[in-house]
Design an enzyme around this catalytic site. Structure first.
Site, PDB file in Angstrom:
ATOM      1  N   LYS A 113       2.450   2.554 -11.892  1.00  0.00           N
ATOM      2  CA  LYS A 113       3.328   2.813 -13.037  1.00  0.00           C
ATOM      3  C   LYS A 113       2.992   1.926 -14.236  1.00  0.00           C
ATOM      4  O   LYS A 113       3.286   2.285 -15.370  1.00  0.00           O
ATOM      5  CB  LYS A 113       4.786   2.677 -12.622  1.00  0.00           C
ATOM      6  CG  LYS A 113       5.185   3.808 -11.666  1.00  0.00           C
ATOM      7  CD  LYS A 113       6.656   3.872 -11.394  1.00  0.00           C
ATOM      8  CE  LYS A 113       6.995   5.101 -10.577  1.00  0.00           C
ATOM      9  NZ  LYS A 113       6.444   5.044  -9.200  1.00  0.00           N
TER      10      LYS A 113
HETATM   11  C1  LIG Z   1       6.277   6.161  -8.391  1.00  0.00           C
HETATM   12  C2  LIG Z   1       5.349   6.063  -7.217  1.00  0.00           C
HETATM   13  C3  LIG Z   1       4.833   7.207  -6.578  1.00  0.00           C
HETATM   14  C4  LIG Z   1       5.228   8.617  -6.973  1.00  0.00           C
HETATM   15  O1  LIG Z   1       4.747   8.986  -8.234  1.00  0.00           O
HETATM   16  P1  LIG Z   1       5.329  10.267  -9.008  1.00  0.00           P
HETATM   17  O2  LIG Z   1       4.741  10.205 -10.348  1.00  0.00           O
HETATM   18  O3  LIG Z   1       6.823  10.093  -9.000  1.00  0.00           O
HETATM   19  O4  LIG Z   1       4.931  11.472  -8.233  1.00  0.00           O
HETATM   20  C5  LIG Z   1       3.936   7.035  -5.525  1.00  0.00           C
HETATM   21  N1  LIG Z   1       3.579   5.802  -5.112  1.00  0.00           N
HETATM   22  C6  LIG Z   1       4.061   4.678  -5.693  1.00  0.00           C
HETATM   23  C7  LIG Z   1       3.648   3.352  -5.161  1.00  0.00           C
HETATM   24  C8  LIG Z   1       4.963   4.760  -6.764  1.00  0.00           C
HETATM   25  O5  LIG Z   1       5.441   3.639  -7.336  1.00  0.00           O
END
Ligand SMILES: *Cc1c(COP(=O)(O)O)cnc(C)c1O
Length: 471
Positions: A113
């Site tokens: 993120k």
């Molecule tokens: C947020 C997240 C996801 C999922 O991503 P999306 O964009 O919501 O599909 C998967 N793995 C980790 C470690 C995350 O922080």
């Protein structure tokens, strides 16, 4: 470039208008009016660009209301080796024959993120300064999103963050990551309750339009188009690293929750990046896997949402999914509205199983899907450690398992690494009997002073806290 709403609202907006907004006024999600198409000459030109310049080239196609020199400076300031650990920013390495891991988790909070949120922090600061405005970001987190938002917004002018989290329910590492921030513009609010209580509070505060306007409340959730756009860049960067020339197809596997990450892959593919398959990896919360297998999209109730060992994929509905379905139904907003407002609103599900649009969806859009369990994660973590001396986090493990089910000879499979194992140490200990190594900058963070207030699960208490801390 103009942006439209998936639900057919007649207004068209520019990038900087939707940057600071959430949903469109009709409840839809924003998408560009069309996807810019990349020809082979452009791909060739981009192949050897440093990451920040590649980001600038891609973002420029979607952002025409920030002067190019400013946008270039924002990209250069965001994607540095200092923040992301390497010059490549998203280095790729081969794990086994034809299977690659693309490292997206070397940013400040050790989850992918950061790739988008770091850019968002700089875009927010830029646009708020330009408008002479302020924004108070209110969020709810059970881990990755909240910390990524706080590390992106810390010290930024014009922005405050009020982040609620369920008291005592995040891992000690995640708590320490967030609560050790001492920046005056970052406010951690531990709510005596569960994650759903936090989300309800955010909703209640946002629904109080008077309060929302007076205190300029905004969000940074995953439906924000700028976040999605930032993620498109690493599909191109992964592609270039996995291939020697631009005529070779590549597939990606994406650990998925709210469908934000893999939706960025869909956008890259629509732009003409030669992506053969996009594998949507889910855990026990298999809403998306069910859809791609059957054509039925059935959101789950809170009680039917499992708490799993890949918690960032624990979703009851996938908030970005509407963007893909809009493309799937040929951008027919009336049809989209029927699915998401009428069917989903009334019955909690919609069914495209006999719709011609779904019939050849896999072929037209390249999607496949898979589902993993806790036992699968443990097995994949052990196997990857034993055979390749590599530790993967539980979300990336879900991805690896899914990837192996969709390998095609001669087509590199890139698995997106979405977090580092230290963030989910408990599961690593369960699988391997020992804690993963922790990056130097996080040594001993649990012992640092904590900056957090505890409040009851009551929207009024949170409003009062925001009001007190807004001047
Ligand atoms: C947020 C997240 C996801 C999922 O991503 P999306 O964009 O919501 O599909 C998967 N793995 C980790 C470690 C995350 O922080």
């Amino acid at each position: 470039m103009n942006y439209l709403s998936t639900r057919g609202h007649p207004d068209r907006k520019r990038f900087c208008d939707i940057l600071l907004e959430g949903l469109a006024p009709d409840g839809g999600l924003y998408l560009p009016e069309q996807y810019p198409k990349i020809d082979t000459a452009t791909l060739a030109k981009w192949r050897d660009l440093p990451y920040a310049e590649l980001a600038f080239e891609i973002l420029s196609l979607y952002i025409d209301d920030i002067p190019p020199a400013d946008l270039k400076a924002i990209c250069a300031k965001t994607y540095t080796a200092e923040v992301f650990g390497t010059d490549e920013i998203v280095p790729l390495r081969e794990l086994e024959d034809g299977v690659y891991l693309e490292a997206l988790s070397n940013g400040p909070t050790l989850a992918f993120k950061d790739m988008a949120m770091q850019l968002l922090g700089n875009l927010f600061e830029y646009e708020l300064a330009r408008r002479g405005a302020e924004l108070n970001i209110l969020g709810a987190t059970s881990g990755d999103t909240g910390s990524a938002a706080e590390y992106a917004m810390r010290g930024k002018k014009g922005v405050r963050v009020f982040m609620t989290s369920p008291d005592g329910r995040m891992s000690p590492f995640q708590q320490a990551q967030m609560f050790s921030l001492q920046d005056a513009n970052i406010h951690n609010i531990a709510i005596t309750g569960v994650f759903d209580d936090c989300q309800d509070i955010v909703k209640a505060v946002s629904n109080d339009l008077g309060f929302k306007r007076k205190y300029r409340i905004g969000t940074v959730n995953s439906i924000n188009w700028a976040r999605l756009l930032a993620q498109v860049v690493y599909y191109f960067a992964g592609y270039f690293q996995a291939t020697a020339s631009n005529d070779k197809p590549v597939s990606f596997t994406v650990p998925s929750g709210n469908f934000g990450n893999v939706c960025a892959g869909h956008v890259a593919r629509m732009m003409g990046l030669p992506i053969q398959t996009l594998v949507v990896a889910t855990n026990e919360n298999d809403v998306l896997d069910e859809f791609f297998r059957t054509g039925v999209y059935r959101v789950r109730a809170a009680v039917d949402t499992h708490e799993t060992s890949s918690p960032s994929m624990d979703i009851s509905k996938a908030s970005n999914f509407e963007r893909f379905v809009f493309d799937l139904v040929g951008r027919d907003a009336a049809k989209l509205r029927k699915l998401f407002v009428d069917d989903l609103g009334l019955e909690g599900r919609f069914d495209l199983s006999v719709d011609p649009a779904f019939k050849d969806a896999a072929e037209r859009f390249g999607f496949k899907s898979s589902r993993s369990t806790h036992a699968d994660r443990l097995a994949t973590i052990r196997d990857t450690d034993k055979r390749f001396a590599t530790l993967v986090d539980p979300h990336t493990a879900d991805g690896l398992k899914a990837a192996r089910e969709s390998l095609a000879p001669g087509v590199p499979m890139v698995v997106l690494e979405t977090a580092l194992p230290i963030k989910f140490a408990e599961t690593l200990v369960e699988a391997l009997g020992e804690e993963p190594a922790r990056p130097k900058k996080f040594e001993g963070i649990e012992a640092l002073p904590k900056r957090v207030v505890k409040l009851p699960a009551d929207a009024e208490a949170v409003k009062a806290y925001i009001a007190q801390n807004c001047d």
